[in-house]
Structure formats: structure tokens, C-alpha cells
Design an enzyme around this catalytic site. Structure first.
Site, PDB file in Angstrom:
ATOM      1  CG  ASP A 153      -2.050  -0.962   1.147  1.00  0.00           C
ATOM      2  OD1 ASP A 153      -2.372  -1.396   0.022  1.00  0.00           O
ATOM      3  OD2 ASP A 153      -2.608  -1.302   2.200  1.00  0.00           O
ATOM      4  NE  ARG A 189      -1.279   3.333  13.044  1.00  0.00           N
ATOM      5  CZ  ARG A 189      -0.455   2.514  12.410  1.00  0.00           C
ATOM      6  NH1 ARG A 189       0.843   2.726  12.439  1.00  0.00           N
ATOM      7  NH2 ARG A 189      -0.909   1.479  11.746  1.00  0.00           N
ATOM      8  CG  ASP A 244      -4.342   2.367  12.487  1.00  0.00           C
ATOM      9  OD1 ASP A 244      -4.363   2.664  13.698  1.00  0.00           O
ATOM     10  OD2 ASP A 244      -4.047   1.245  12.071  1.00  0.00           O
ATOM     11  CB  SER A 253      -4.091  -6.090   7.567  1.00  0.00           C
ATOM     12  OG  SER A 253      -3.681  -4.833   8.046  1.00  0.00           O
TER      13      SER A 253
HETATM   14  N1  ARG Z   1      -7.864  -2.723  15.432  1.00  0.00           N
HETATM   15  C1  ARG Z   1      -6.638  -2.271  15.981  1.00  0.00           C
HETATM   16  C2  ARG Z   1      -6.692  -0.812  16.296  1.00  0.00           C
HETATM   17  O1  ARG Z   1      -7.557  -0.156  15.793  1.00  0.00           O
HETATM   18  C3  ARG Z   1      -5.475  -2.644  15.146  1.00  0.00           C
HETATM   19  C4  ARG Z   1      -5.334  -1.975  13.840  1.00  0.00           C
HETATM   20  C5  ARG Z   1      -4.149  -2.550  13.211  1.00  0.00           C
HETATM   21  N2  ARG Z   1      -3.852  -2.097  11.914  1.00  0.00           N
HETATM   22  C6  ARG Z   1      -3.432  -2.937  10.977  1.00  0.00           C
HETATM   23  N3  ARG Z   1      -3.016  -2.441   9.877  1.00  0.00           N
HETATM   24  N4  ARG Z   1      -3.482  -4.211  11.131  1.00  0.00           N
HETATM   25  O2  ARG Z   1      -5.892  -0.297  17.033  1.00  0.00           O
END
Ligand code: ARG
Length: 418
Positions: free
Chosen positions: A17, A98, A127, A179
Site C-alpha cells: 500500500d 499513531r 488508524d 494485515s
Molecule cells: N484494530 C486495531 C486498532 O484499531 C489494530 C489496527 C491494526 N492495523 C493494521 N493495519 N493491522 O488499534
């Protein structure tokens, strides 16, 4: 007409990506692309290969920064002290990282004179919100671009085709169906077969931890020392924060500790099934909580419990830089001066059990008050008076109710109501 943007700072992981994003942004905006990558303890991060990849794909400059120390001190430890877990389970590894990445990117964007920042998050996840809310909080004028929301590829194959056409190196090995996002506080895994919440996670979904039936036959015991809310040593060996967390992740993984399988409520309104592995977080959260029970007065402890889910929500919702998160943090900070002591931990077959705790200076556990034997110093006779006053409101309410019942029955007799 697309507005003129000359320089874009892109959050870059080296995956498909963000690699495609380099080219797509370059084509769409005819802009110079600088990539930004934070080292937050991803286990396979190969900085040299990552740099080469970004440059071959078209980046003009590559920034890779080791933020492990800041991440632990400014994000992980504050969350640990708050006991932060979203919906009672997820220790928030991705959510905590983040705002730090965004903070550094906002700083670099200014220094490098970038007109915009970009990230590779999808339009369906949390995210994107965390990145953009953080950018907005730190630099409200900064333009943010989210290629994955704009570019219109509907399948992974479209993206791969685009990558091939543009000579973007695509991994020859079969792409992982998952992912994954990883840092020192844990690894988050979603997609693939995990999307069926009824299906047990396939063995290959877990990246760090051992399956219970391949864990050692004997338990491991650890003594963890805390100094004012900060874990500082394991079995008497002083370790810096990165070493300490890395070591706990390792031993926890060997014992199968820290696997989390949950359906969670995303901020954008959907439920998703995710798995997490967070051995160090699981151990440290349990240990910090347990030591808190020994050294904090009852009301502070209960109040902390009552606000920790709110704090966790704010972190999950991308509101790290909000006044309320900061205010709640300050509350947790005031409690930490007491959290000094040791916790004894037993790791065995996927479980982390706290089996002992002590604090030389701050323990509120009174050896004279607690036991039921001849050494007992508790004044039993004062309990009767205490209970009398404690239950006074209950007695007043009960006699009032009784009086009402008597009145009611008199009335019903007078009017012959049945
Ligand atoms: N659901 C989790 C969160 O919102 C993990 C997100 C993880 N992102 C990923 N690209 N797998 O914090």
C-alpha cells in the site's frame, strides 16, 4: 483541477500500500515524495532494505527514525500507568503508536517545507482517524492526503497490477493474507480467515507467541521491580525500558502469554474481529495493577478503575492530544509515586499469574490488622458502631417504607379496597 502540492511527507512501511502510494502521489500531484518510517520495535525491520526500496520506488529522501525510547517513555508507560485496555482486552499497541508517528511527521513536514503529509490507512479503519486527528491537533493547517481513500483500486490485484506497471518491487513470496501492525507493545493482526468471528484463528495468524501445547513443561517465575510506576528490573537485573519490554515479550511468547482474540467496536461504527499478541503488555499491566492494589488507598484505586475505560476509549479513538486524555493522565501520574515494589509472576501454559507482591515503603497491607489469630490488632468491638452508622440510611428508608405500608393497609380497610 488538482491543487498544487510540491512536497509530500508519506508515512511509509515498505508494504504494498505505501509503496504504491509513493508512485500514485507522485503521478497525481507531480510532487516530490519523502518517506517517513518510525522504528517502534518491529521485529523484522531492515532499515537498509527499506531505504533502498523507498528510493527505487521514487522517494527523493528517506527518513527512518528510532523512536523506541520515546514510544515507551511518552506513550507506553503512561498507558501502563492508566491500566489502558480497550473494551477490557486490547492493550492498544497500534493506537498508542499513531499519535507519536504523527507528531514526528508534523515536525518534519514543517522543517522540510512539505505542503502535505500522507498515510497509507484505509478508509474503514481507526488508524486514519488517529493519524488525522493527531495532525489536526498539532498543526491545524497541515494538509493530509489519504491515497487509499482516493485512488479507486477496488482489489488487491488492481494494486499489484499498478505496481508491476510502475516497476514497484512487489514481494515474490505469497502475500500474507493478514494485515499486520507491530511494535514493542504488541502485534495487531486482522483480515484473512480472521474475518469469520466463529472460526478459530489459524495457527499462522499468530506471529510471536507459542501455542499452549508447545510451551515449556515447567513454569517460569519472574520478579519484576517497579520504581514509582515504572518497571525497572527483572529478577534483580536492572534493564533499560527497551530491554525490559523486549525481554518480557520474548519470555512471554515462549510461555504462550498474551494472545487476545476479540470482536471489537471500531470508531467508524463497524465491528471487527482481530487478534493481538501482547506478552510484555499483558505481564506489565497485570503486575502494575496488582502492585497498585497493595499500595493505593481504596478510594484512589476504585476511582482509577472507574476512569480507565474512558481513558482507553480516548486513546483508541485517536484523541491522544485531547485535553481530557491529558487531564486523566495527570490524575494517573499523581498515583505513581506510591507504586514502588516487587511483583512475583508465574508464567505457565499461556497464563500470567501474579503470585506475590511486596512494597517495603508503601504497602498498606497491615500485618497486624489482616490475620485471624492471636496477633490480630483489629478492634472488633468498633465494628458494631461502624455498621450501625454505615447502615443508618438503610434503616431510615426501611422504617419509612414500613410506615407507608401500614398507612396503605389502613386506607384500604377504610375504603374497603381489595
Ligand atoms: N484494530 C486495531 C486498532 O484499531 C489494530 C489496527 C491494526 N492495523 C493494521 N493495519 N493491522 O488499534
Amino acid at each position: 483541477m488538482t491543487e498544487k502540492i510540491n512536497k509530500i511527507l508519506l508515512a511509509y512501511s515498505g508494504g504494498l500500500d505505501t509503496s504504491v502510494s509513493i508512485k500514485w502521489l507522485q503521478e497525481k500531484y507531480e510532487a516530490e515524495i519523502i518517506t517517513y518510517t518510525a522504528d517502534l520495535g518491529q521485529q523484522d525491520l531492515d532499515k537498509k532494505t527499506l531505504k533502498e526500496k523507498a528510493l527505487t520506488t521514487g522517494a527523493s529522501q528517506v527518513i527512518i527514525e528510532d523512536l523506541k525510547k520515546e514510544f515507551i517513555t511518552d506513550h507506553i508507560f503512561p498507558a501502563l500507568q492508566a491500566g489502558a485496555v480497550y473494551e477490557g482486552k486490547y492493550p492498544l499497541a497500534t493506537a498508542l503508536a499513531r499519535p507519536l508517528i504523527a507528531e514526528r511527521m508534523a515536525k518534519y513536514a514543517e522543517e522540510l517545507g512539505a505542503d502535505a503529509v500522507a498515510h497509507g490507512c484505509t478508509g474503514k479503519g481507526n488508524d486514519q482517524v488517529r493519524f488525522e486527528a493527531s495532525f489536526n491537533a498539532l498543526n491545524p493547517g497541515l494538509k493530509v492526503i489519504a491515497p487509499l481513500r482516493d485512488w479507486g483500486f477496488t482489489t488487491r490485484q488492481d494494486e499489484i497490477d499498478y505496481a508491476r506497471e510502475h516497476d514497484i518491487p512487489v514481494q515474490a513470496t505469497k502475500d500474507s493474507p493478514y494485515s499486520i501492525d507491530e511494535n514493542l507493545w504488541g502485534i495487531s493482526v486482522e483480515c484473512g480467515q480472521l474475518e469469520d468471528p466463529w472460526q478459530e484463528p489459524p495457527a499462522d495468524a499468530y506471529q510471536w507467541t507459542r501455542e499452549v501445547n508447545s510451551t515449556p513443561e515447567q513454569p517460569a517465575y519472574l520478579t519484576l521491580s517497579f520504581q514509582e510506576g515504572i518497571p525497572v528490573s527483572i529478577n534483580g537485573e536492572a534493564l533499560n525500558p527497551t530491554e525490559l519490554i523486549t525481554r518480557l515479550n520474548k519470555i512471554g511468547s515462549t510461555y504462550g502469554v498474551g494472545r487476545i482474540d476479540m470482536v471489537e467496536n471500531r470508531l467508524v461504527g463497524i465491528k471487527s474481529r482481530e487478534i493481538y499478541e501482547a506478552p510484555a503488555a499483558t505481564i506489565l499491566l497485570a503486575a502494575h495493577q496488582d502492585l497498585s492494589s497493595l499500595v493505593l488507598d481504596r478510594e484512589s484505586l476504585h476511582f482509577k478503575e472507574s476512569i480507565k475505560s474512558k481513558y482507553s476509549e480516548l486513546v483508541y479513538y485517536g484523541l491522544w492530544f485531547s485535553p481530557l486524555r491529558v487531564a486523566l493522565q495527570n490524575f494517573f501520574t499523581t498515583l505513581q509515586s506510591k507504586i514502588t515494589g516487587q511483583v512475583k509472576i508465574k508464567l505457565f501454559q499461556g497464563q500470567c499469574q501474579i503470585v506475590g507482591r511486596k512494597s517495603q515503603l508503601n504497602s498498606l497491607y497491615d500485618e497486624g490488622l489482616a490475620p485471624y489469630d492471636e496477633n490480630d490488632t483489629f478492634d472488633h468491638s468498633s465494628a458494631a458502631g461502624f455498621i450501625k452508622l454505615w447502615s443508618l440510611p438503610l434503616r431510615v428508608a426501611a422504617s419509612c417504607e414500613k410506615k407507608q405500608n401500614v398507612e396503605d393497609s389502613k386506607l384500604s380497610k377504610t375504603f374497603n379496597i381489595i
